[in-house]
Design an enzyme around this catalytic site. Structure first.
Site, PDB file in Angstrom:
ATOM      1  N   HIS A 492       0.397 -19.893 -11.075  1.00 24.30           N
ATOM      2  CA  HIS A 492      -1.029 -19.909 -10.203  1.00 24.30           C
ATOM      3  C   HIS A 492      -0.972 -21.967 -10.542  1.00 24.30           C
ATOM      4  CE1 HIS A 492      -4.717 -20.145  -8.864  1.00 24.30           C
ATOM      5  NE2 HIS A 492      -4.895 -20.907 -10.072  1.00 24.30           N
ATOM      6  N   GLU A 493      -1.244 -22.059 -12.204  1.00 23.18           N
ATOM      7  CA  GLU A 493      -0.918 -23.635 -12.402  1.00 23.18           C
ATOM      8  C   GLU A 493      -0.095 -24.741 -12.232  1.00 23.18           C
ATOM      9  OE1 GLU A 493      -4.575 -23.855 -13.196  1.00 23.18           O
ATOM     10  OE2 GLU A 493      -5.082 -21.907 -13.519  1.00 23.18           O
ATOM     11  N   HIS A 496      -0.748 -25.522  -8.654  1.00 27.71           N
ATOM     12  CA  HIS A 496      -1.471 -26.851  -9.082  1.00 27.71           C
ATOM     13  C   HIS A 496      -0.872 -28.342  -9.154  1.00 27.71           C
ATOM     14  CE1 HIS A 496      -5.782 -24.766  -8.310  1.00 27.71           C
ATOM     15  NE2 HIS A 496      -5.545 -24.149  -8.937  1.00 27.71           N
ATOM     16  N   HIS A 499       1.271 -29.392  -6.994  1.00 28.74           N
ATOM     17  CA  HIS A 499      -0.047 -30.682  -5.557  1.00 28.74           C
ATOM     18  C   HIS A 499      -0.069 -31.733  -6.349  1.00 28.74           C
ATOM     19  CE1 HIS A 499      -3.780 -29.658  -2.855  1.00 28.74           C
ATOM     20  NE2 HIS A 499      -2.562 -30.691  -1.758  1.00 28.74           N
TER      21      HIS A 499
END
Length: 705
Positions: A492-493, A496, A499
């Site tokens: 999940h992290e 990010h 991105h």
């Protein structure tokens, strides 16, 4: 951070860092450097604004908007404040101490006042308004910057009268201090509690990994026996495996009564005041509620659409969630007797029992295959397979704690892409949870500020991103062995961080994760989908002792159990979103007692009994101090997007390089340069629907959004 003789050194923020890729020189920074650099940074920005408003030339996009957005000139002179602030406030979450907390209390009002001085500068706003009404032909990215700049000033009070502006100053400065105090109180309460056990019988049911971690925690505190803390890697295994119901209850109540005790860390009044400050701010700016103010710049658009999402999810998931809870209670009664009443501290324990019965699956069965260094290899390998990027640890890049690893990231063609920091384990000065942040964003720097921006006069300044987590620590006996849930957290992290690392925009304020908050969770939640894909697990999931791969049969059990309690988890997230919206759709002063208000606000999504003397609000950092106020729904909104997007990969091939490149080009590299729905439709070829999420979760599609 290493202390040095102040008489023989210069503040490292005032000079070129001289580090690989100009990374923060953590090993040379002292506490005193922060205050000195922040004060000088404020002075320099005031100097810059003064030059701008006194510029006799007619306001233009180039001489006004770009300067307000703080386009870097390569000297580091004007961006000093952002450089030092990023380091300070990131460390305040990841590696703080009492001295840093005190400095934050001192500096936060000054920084808020400085930000208000800029946003409420009438002469500056007049230049911006002129450009907004009279500007040259702009690129889409330039137009987005202009609109954001103008609207940002308006939403910060630029159109208010003098009395309104003064009131706004008071409210924002108070909110800044209260948000900081909220976080500091929560950290202190979290770290203050320990369950110290000296009788080995109290460890009954705990797996070896949990026992070893508890023994190590005790040793680190100079204690005999075992210590259980409220940090997730300690708390969760105890709640899942301990046969001692009395101790589970004690731990659960400690966790769920943080910051409501009669002491200096009580957050009840802070929360009430923050809710009222935000309502008053929104109404001062012409909105009925704070939610109306926030949602103007979100994909959801308005309160009605948020509640429509919640209602659709409740209708689709709650009946299944109730069946899930009933099955767990039935399991508990089968083991304990027909009169047994399931309490919240029993849920994880008996849920685990039911999962074992149905799927013969247990988190501890998987830990030996998820050794942290191998998981890192697997996650990096996934990024390589999808996007062609590679990671290389560079020990010459300074870090702020030995737990932190620093990597150089290289693109498919071998060119430098980013710096990536990974901070893995809980410790005393670190907030709970997991997050991604940046020490430096991405932007296009003009090599010569006297010449126009263009291909021959630009440098692509690459980002320095960081993921901060609280994963299981290694012990004296074993390396760090993760649960599948922790692997999902890492993914999940890491989503990010992709991105951020793939950012490729001209302006830093539009790059990377600088997007609407109900879109920002798409790249992160998208990556979680890979966690149960056999082809991905095959790349790294090997037993840390034997080297044997994760068996096909065990992978099959993981896949079959994927939707175990998925409806309960959905209702839990919806309940948090309902609580958030209940606070921030208030039109009048909030005077309620927070604890009973909380119980009523989320009752519609509750499927477990509520306890009258527990409280989530006072530790709900997302909506009180973390920027998600009136925005917690974003996780479920983005889940619709991530399921829809992954369905495209499933159709075209989960490792299809052309699909991955399209996702990178259309979404990951674009930041906030265009409306997020425009970006998403460009990737998929159409708007998302809820159908893919319902299908993934095994819920029949009864409604679409």
């Amino acid at each position: 951070m290493r202390m040095t003789d102040e008489n023989k050194r210069q503040n490292p923020f005032f000079q070129p860092y001289g580090t690989p890729h100009d990374t923060a020189p953590f090993d040379r920074i002292t506490l005193a450097d922060f205050e000195e650099a922040m004060l000088e940074g404020i002075r320099r920005e005031d100097e810059q604004i003064d030059k701008l408003v006194n510029n006799p030339a007619k306001p233009t996009f180039d001489n006004t908007i770009i300067n307000v957005d703080d386009e870097k000139d390569g000297s580091g002179y004007y961006d000093l404040l952002s450089r030092v602030s990023s380091v300070f406030f990131n460390l305040l979450s990841a590696e703080t101490n009492d001295e840093m907390d005190a400095l934050a209390q001192k500096m936060s009002p000054l920084l808020t006042k400085h930000a208000n001085d800029i946003r409420l500068n009438e002469r500056l706003f007049e230049r911006i308004r002129y450009v907004h009404q009279h500007h040259r032909r702009l690129t889409p990215e330039e137009k987005m910057l202009l609109d954001n700049c103008y609207d940002g000033f308006v939403r910060s009070g630029a159109l208010l009268d003098a009395a309104g502006k003064e009131r706004l100053r008071q409210l924002t400065e108070e909110a800044s201090m209260l948000g900081l105090q909220f976080s500091q109180n929560l950290l202190k309460e979290n770290k203050a509690f320990t369950l110290h056990l000296t009788d080995e019988a109290d460890l009954d049911g705990l797996p070896d990994t949990a026992r070893e971690a508890a023994a190590q925690a005790a040793s680190e505190q100079g204690l005999e026996g075992w210590v259980i803390t409220l940090d997730t890697p300690s708390y969760s295994p105890f709640m899942t495996y301990s046969t001692r119901r009395d101790l589970r209850e004690k731990l659960y109540m400690a966790k769920n009564t943080e910051c409501i005790h009669d002491n200096s860390e009580n957050n009840l009044e802070i929360c009430r005041r923050l809710i009222n400050i935000r309502r008053e701010l929104a109404q001062l700016l012409g909105y009925k509620t704070y939610a109306d103010y926030v949602l103007k710049h979100r994909m959801a658009g308005n309160v009605r659409n948020v509640y429509k999402l919640f209602n659709d999810l409740i209708a689709a998931y709650k009946p299944t969630a109730q069946k899930e809870v009933a099955a767990i209670e039935k399991m508990a009664q089968k083991l304990e007797g027909r009169d047994f009443k399931l309490e919240p501290w029993d849920f994880s324990y008996y849920s685990h029992k039911l999962q074992l019965q149905r799927y013969n699956l247990d988190a501890e069965m998987l830990r030996p295959y998820f050794e942290l260094s191998k998981v890192i290899d697997g996650v990096f390998g996934l990024a390589n397979r999808l996007y062609g990027i590679t990671f290389r640890e560079n020990k010459d890049i300074p870090v702020y704690h030995p737990d932190v690893k620093a990597y150089e990231v290289f693109d498919r063609d071998g060119s430098y892409l980013a710096v990536f920091y990974a901070d893995f384990h809980p410790r005393k000065g670190k907030q709970g949870g997991a997050w991604m942040t940046e020490y430096q964003g991405q932007w296009m720097e003009r090599l010569d500020v006297r010449k126009p921006f263009g291909p021959d006069n630009m440098k692509n300044v690459r980002p320095h991103v960081s993921v901060v987590m609280n994963l299981t620590k290694p012990t004296a006996e074993k390396p760090a062995l993760l649960t599948l849930g922790e692997v999902e957290t890492f993914l999940h992290e890491f989503g990010h961080s992709l991105h951020g690392m793939f950012a490729n925009t001209r302006f830093e304020s539009l790059s990377g994760t600088s997007v609407w908050w109900d879109f920002v969770e798409l790249p992160s939640q998208f990556m979680e989908n890979f966690a149960i894909e056999k082809e991905f697990l095959r790349t790294f999931a090997y037993h840390y002792q034997t080297g044997e791969p994760l068996p096909d049969e065990l992978i099959g059990r993981i896949v079959r159990s994927r939707n175990f309690n998925v409806a309960y988890a959905c209702m839990r997230q919806v309940s948090f979103g309902l609580l958030d919206m209940a606070y921030y759709t208030k039109k009048t002063a909030f005077t309620d007692d927070i604890i009973p208000f909380e119980k009523q606000a989320w009752a519609k999504a509750m499927v477990l009994p509520q306890l009258p003397d527990t409280c989530m609000t006072v530790q709900f950092s997302h909506i009180m101090a973390g920027g998600y106020a009136a925005g917690y729904y974003s996780y479920k909104w983005a889940e619709v997007l991530d399921a829809d997007a992954f369905a495209v990969f499933k159709r075209e091939g989960i490792f299809n390089p052309s699909t991955a490149q399209r996702f990178r080009d259309c979404i990951l590299s674009k930041g906030g340069t265009e409306n997020p729905m425009t970006l998403y439709k460009r990737f998929k070829g159409g708007e998302p629907t809820i159908d893919a999420l319902l299908k993934r979760n095994g819920i029949k599609a009864t409604k679409t959004r």
